[in-house]
Design an enzyme around this catalytic site. Structure first.
Site, PDB file in Angstrom:
ATOM      1  N   CYS A 115       8.496 -14.844  -5.849  1.00  0.00           N
ATOM      2  CA  CYS A 115       9.384 -14.281  -6.876  1.00  0.00           C
ATOM      3  C   CYS A 115      10.273 -13.182  -6.313  1.00  0.00           C
ATOM      4  O   CYS A 115      11.477 -13.171  -6.551  1.00  0.00           O
ATOM      5  CB  CYS A 115       8.547 -13.738  -8.031  1.00  0.00           C
ATOM      6  SG  CYS A 115       9.480 -12.849  -9.291  1.00  0.00           S
ATOM      7  N   CYS A 116       9.709 -12.255  -5.560  1.00  0.00           N
ATOM      8  CA  CYS A 116      10.485 -11.107  -5.070  1.00  0.00           C
ATOM      9  C   CYS A 116      11.627 -11.534  -4.168  1.00  0.00           C
ATOM     10  O   CYS A 116      12.698 -10.937  -4.184  1.00  0.00           O
ATOM     11  CB  CYS A 116       9.611 -10.150  -4.267  1.00  0.00           C
ATOM     12  SG  CYS A 116       8.326  -9.329  -5.189  1.00  0.00           S
ATOM     13  N   CYS A 197       6.664  -3.989 -10.481  1.00  0.00           N
ATOM     14  CA  CYS A 197       6.867  -4.660 -11.771  1.00  0.00           C
ATOM     15  C   CYS A 197       5.531  -4.763 -12.517  1.00  0.00           C
ATOM     16  O   CYS A 197       4.479  -4.910 -11.900  1.00  0.00           O
ATOM     17  CB  CYS A 197       7.407  -6.062 -11.544  1.00  0.00           C
ATOM     18  SG  CYS A 197       8.954  -6.132 -10.636  1.00  0.00           S
ATOM     19  N   CYS A 200       2.833  -7.484 -11.823  1.00  0.00           N
ATOM     20  CA  CYS A 200       2.244  -7.512 -10.486  1.00  0.00           C
ATOM     21  C   CYS A 200       1.641  -6.168 -10.081  1.00  0.00           C
ATOM     22  O   CYS A 200       1.410  -5.927  -8.896  1.00  0.00           O
ATOM     23  CB  CYS A 200       3.302  -7.910  -9.460  1.00  0.00           C
ATOM     24  SG  CYS A 200       4.115  -9.453  -9.873  1.00  0.00           S
ATOM     25  N   CYS A 223       6.977  -6.583  -1.053  1.00  0.00           N
ATOM     26  CA  CYS A 223       7.907  -7.431  -1.801  1.00  0.00           C
ATOM     27  C   CYS A 223       8.960  -8.055  -0.904  1.00  0.00           C
ATOM     28  O   CYS A 223       9.645  -8.990  -1.314  1.00  0.00           O
ATOM     29  CB  CYS A 223       8.582  -6.628  -2.909  1.00  0.00           C
ATOM     30  SG  CYS A 223       9.552  -5.250  -2.292  1.00  0.00           S
TER      31      CYS A 223
HETATM   32  S1  SF4 Z   1       6.938  -7.524  -8.166  1.00  0.00           S
HETATM   33 FE1  SF4 Z   1       6.304  -9.355  -9.276  1.00  0.00          FE
HETATM   34  S2  SF4 Z   1       7.719  -9.593 -11.028  1.00  0.00           S
HETATM   35 FE2  SF4 Z   1       8.615  -8.103  -9.575  1.00  0.00          FE
HETATM   36  S3  SF4 Z   1      10.036  -9.302  -8.328  1.00  0.00           S
HETATM   37 FE3  SF4 Z   1       8.036  -9.222  -7.241  1.00  0.00          FE
HETATM   38  S4  SF4 Z   1       6.792 -11.006  -7.872  1.00  0.00           S
HETATM   39 FE4  SF4 Z   1       8.567 -10.750  -9.286  1.00  0.00          FE
END
Ligand code: SF4
Length: 231
Positions: A115-116, A197, A200, A223
């Site tokens: 995701c990051c 976030c 997470c 991240c």
């Molecule tokens: S910390 Fe979690 S929600 Fe935020 S960008 Fe990374 S994976 Fe995505």
């Protein structure tokens, strides 16, 4: 302050970086920022997570117009966004908010490991376009993956990356916050020593690695914004 004079910072060799790092280990964070501002401002930014405003306090004392970048993933805790607003007002920040475009289905649910990278890191890449250097508040004591972080380096893009607080201890940070009345994210006092976030990030228990609450249960520890310290 007498710091090494490097004729062309765009041609910093490994040897010059090593000498600079040795000198910066004996310098204050403000002196490191001064060195960077003198050479790179305004083609330089400071990335902030709004855990605290220590580096912002240090940097704006050197250059009030330093560009501060905050990446809004759409998943920040309300406390983080409140801290952002508080810090923006307190310092009259030259603030640039990079906003991640929301997905129909949140990516952290379907692919939390990745995701990051497509979202958060892509916004950092955009923020760094046209820049020659950037700074972050990353510290060695924050985690094992950061324990060898240099104060100055070349990042994977070839930009100069500065971590002026790299050798600060937790006590140094606490002392600076108290001495300078620096704003902090209220979650810090609620068991969140590292704040990302909300999907997470969980609080940690005493004795745990300060970043143990980030992506708990996954092998992921960074991240990707600072992947030169944790590939
Ligand atoms: S910390 Fe979690 S929600 Fe935020 S960008 Fe990374 S994976 Fe995505």
């Amino acid at each position: 302050m007498t710091l090494l004079h490097v004729p062309s910072t765009d041609d910093l060799t490994d040897e010059a970086l090593a000498e600079l790092n040795a000198e910066f280990e004996r310098s204050s964070a403000g002196e490191v920022v001064e060195w960077a501002v003198e050479r790179f401002h305004p083609q330089m930014c400071l990335t902030a997570s709004m855990t605290d405003a220590v580096l912002i306090d240090v940097a704006t004392k050197v250059e009030p117009a330093v560009e501060v970048v905050f990446i809004d993933t759409g998943y920040h805790f309300p406390e983080t966004l409140e801290t952002l607003e508080l810090v923006r007002r307190r310092y009259g920040l030259n603030l640039r908010i990079m906003t991640v475009t929301p997905h129909a289905v949140p990516v952290w649910k379907s692919d939390p490991v990745n995701c990051c990278t497509p979202d958060k890191v892509a916004q950092l890449e955009r923020a760094l376009v046209g820049k020659r250097a950037w700074m972050s508040g990353l510290r060695r004591q924050e985690s094992k993956s950061r324990q060898d972080a240099p104060i100055v380096s070349r990042d994977r893009r070839g930009l100069v990356k500065l971590n002026p607080l790299a050798n600060w201890t937790d006590l140094d940070v606490e002392g600076y916050i108290a001495d300078h009345d620096v704003p902090v994210n209220p979650l810090l006092r609620k068991g969140y020593p590292s704040i990302g976030c909300w999907p997470c990030t969980r609080p940690v228990i005493p004795g745990e690695d300060p970043r143990a609450g980030r992506w708990a249960g996954l092998e992921k520890t960074e991240c990707g914004l600072h992947d030169e310290v944790a590939p």
